[in-house]
Write a protein that holds these residues in place. Structure first.
Motif, PDB file in Angstrom:
ATOM      1  N   HIS A 100       0.834  -1.211   0.000  1.00 41.47           N
ATOM      2  CA  HIS A 100       0.000   0.000   0.000  1.00 41.47           C
ATOM      3  C   HIS A 100       0.865   1.255   0.000  1.00 41.47           C
ATOM      4  O   HIS A 100       1.632   1.494   0.931  1.00 41.47           O
ATOM      5  N   HIS A 102       1.087   5.600  -1.651  1.00 40.48           N
ATOM      6  CA  HIS A 102       0.536   6.759  -2.379  1.00 40.48           C
ATOM      7  C   HIS A 102       1.750   7.577  -2.808  1.00 40.48           C
ATOM      8  O   HIS A 102       2.115   8.544  -2.131  1.00 40.48           O
ATOM      9  N   HIS A 246      -9.128   1.700   2.113  1.00 38.73           N
ATOM     10  CA  HIS A 246      -8.770   1.811   3.525  1.00 38.73           C
ATOM     11  C   HIS A 246      -9.959   1.334   4.345  1.00 38.73           C
ATOM     12  O   HIS A 246     -11.102   1.694   4.057  1.00 38.73           O
ATOM     13  N   ASP A 356       2.049   2.804   3.272  1.00 38.81           N
ATOM     14  CA  ASP A 356       1.241   3.996   3.037  1.00 38.81           C
ATOM     15  C   ASP A 356       2.093   5.016   2.286  1.00 38.81           C
ATOM     16  O   ASP A 356       2.584   4.700   1.229  1.00 38.81           O
TER      17      ASP A 356
HETATM   18 ZN    ZN Z   1      -3.404   4.913   2.305  1.00 40.76          ZN
END
Ligand code: ZN
Length: 487
Positions: A100, A102, A246, A356
């Protein structure tokens, strides 16, 4: 096929660009040809992950695929004409899979530290409004630069702008790029889904012929209305799209769903302009809530965080074969809590490690993630025998591949799998005298110890040199972004 020793060699006929020699761990080349070429990589330790570590091991690579794995001496006899790359005092292992990320938020590093999840989310969203398309792209380039340098070979990246798709494609990484869908206005569901279908379709064209697949991400329970969840899920099932969102992260998210309360129900909805839509308590947990809106049904669902979950919630996740991106460092830093990893694994759920983004996690260092993840679980369980260093290396590699349903291709060093490999230097004082390779990786190593990153037989990074990215240019591009994000 050719033999590559540690000194500089140029072989124009093969399509390889071979470069300098140097340290005892010298490894030096970039594969620029798509034609099948062979080489033999050797190292002090080869870590297949799916099998026991091999001391003085080697891996034979043919084109983009692993052809053989075993003891160097034996493989050299079988492949006497292959070029040899000696990684020296290193661990050769499958590349890390970041379940995961971004990438487009990489330039937010250190901007919103020391905030609880809801306040962090509001700050990040507010600052993001200052970004133009080119800013998101520069930020995503910073993310892929760090990923390649840190031994990440495959990502599951969520993006609303598409910046990550372009950056990841240019970097040569493998992965799934998820298009983020948001909307709390029920009257706009058809419009949003129709637009999303067009975007996903155009992204699929852009990803054609690369190592990337496209998925869809209904972002979260506090940004996606129930009918939108349902509609996206049905669309994903029809098209066979991977889904990621999420779920059950913070106590505020739990309060938002079950009790209709918390900062997410008040301040956040107001900030997003969604306070006109009446949000009411549902009386159930986030997991139960999304189940009611078919969000787990599409067959290829991965959920991120899963901290605020009960045994009953875990049963629901198991029922739909939902996989989990476990993000221990981010979850702890934002005060979300510690996910019940032991329970996930005892129920045979597919679990990978996610980091993340630098906006919350500051670095994309999988060694750090494994180490912190392991120590948090030991603290939570109040015992040491539930998890080992080996467990966490497995989660960061093969576990991630299983979570992304890509384990037939990647995640371990096995014959026939893609040649996604990294080499980790273990020659430092803090790693001596040498012991078990799993121990070295989890308890001593850091992202700077990566000396070699290869995806599908192509070298992306080697000892300070990037072959698909211009480090100086990327760092110069992101510098002005900080001013934009201030305030
Ligand atoms: Zn995230």
């Amino acid at each position: 096929m050719f033999l590559l020793l540690s000194d500089s060699i140029v072989d124009g006929g093969t399509g390889y660009r071979l470069s300098r020699s140097g340290s005892e761990r010298a490894i030096s080349e970039m594969i620029i040809s798509k034609q099948g070429v062979c080489m033999l990589l050797k190292a002090k330790w080869v870590l297949p992950v799916s099998k026991k570590p091999i001391e003085d091991g080697a891996v034979v690579i043919s084109g983009d695929t692993i052809e053989a794995i075993g003891k160097f001496k034996e493989l050299k006899k079988k492949h006497p004409k292959e070029k040899i790359k000696d990684c020296g005092q290193a661990v050769l292992m499958p590349g890390f899979i970041d379940a995961h990320s971004h990438f487009e938020y990489s330039a937010f590093r250190g901007l919103c530290d020391d905030l609880s999840f809801s306040h962090w989310k509001m700050q990040v969203t507010k600052k993001g409004n200052k970004f133009l398309d080119e800013d998101w792209f520069c930020s995503a380039k910073l993310g892929v630069l760090e990923a390649v340098r840190s031994g990440i070979t495959c990502v599951a990246d969520s993006t609303s702008t598409g910046a990550s798709l372009q950056a990841t494609k240019e970097a040569g990484l493998r992965g799934v790029i998820f298009y983020e869908v948001t909307g709390m206005d029920d009257s706009k569901v058809n419009e949003i889904v129709s637009k999303s279908k067009k975007i996903v379709s155009s992204w699929q064209v852009k990803a054609d012929g690369t190592n990337l697949k496209i998925g869809v991400s209904p972002y979260s329970v506090y940004t996606v209305s129930p009918p939108l969840f349902k509609s996206v899920s049905h669309w994903a099932r029809e098209e066979g799209l991977r889904v990621c969102f999420h779920l059950a992260g913070s106590p505020d998210e739990y309060g938002f769903v079950k009790y209709g309360s918390s900062s997410l129900a008040t301040l956040f909805l107001k900030q997003m302009g969604w306070d006109d839509f009446l949000w009411q308590p549902t009386g159930v947990s986030p997991v139960k809530y999304v189940e009611q809106w078919d969000a787990l049904e599409s067959g290829k669902v991965m959920v991120v965080h899963c901290v605020q979950v009960s045994d009953e919630d875990i049963d629901i996740l198991k029922k739909y074969d939902v996989s989990i991106a476990h993000c221990p460092k981010c979850s702890a830093k934002l005060g979300m809590g510690i996910a019940p990893l032991r329970k996930f694994l005892h129920r045979n759920l597919k679990v990978g490690m996610g980091m993340d983004s630098p906006a919350s996690n500051n670095t994309m260092d999988m060694f750090d993630e494994m180490r912190i993840g392991l120590l948090l679980q030991r603290g939570l369980e109040e015992k040491v025998d539930e998890f080992s260093a080996e467990n966490f290396v497995r989660l960061a590699t093969l576990g991630g591949a299983q979570a992304l349903r890509m384990d037939s291709e990647i995640g371990s060093l096995e014959e026939g799998k893609k040649a996604d490999l990294i080499a980790v230097d273990i020659s430092h004082a803090y790693q001596s005298p040498m012991c078990d390779p799993y121990s070295i990786l989890v308890y001593t190593a850091n992202q700077e110890d990566i000396i070699f990153t290869m995806v599908g037989g192509k070298v992306l990074y080697e000892e300070g040199e990037y072959f698909t990215l211009d480090k100086k240019k990327v760092l110069a591009m992101v510098k002005p972004l900080r001013n934009k994000l201030k305030g």
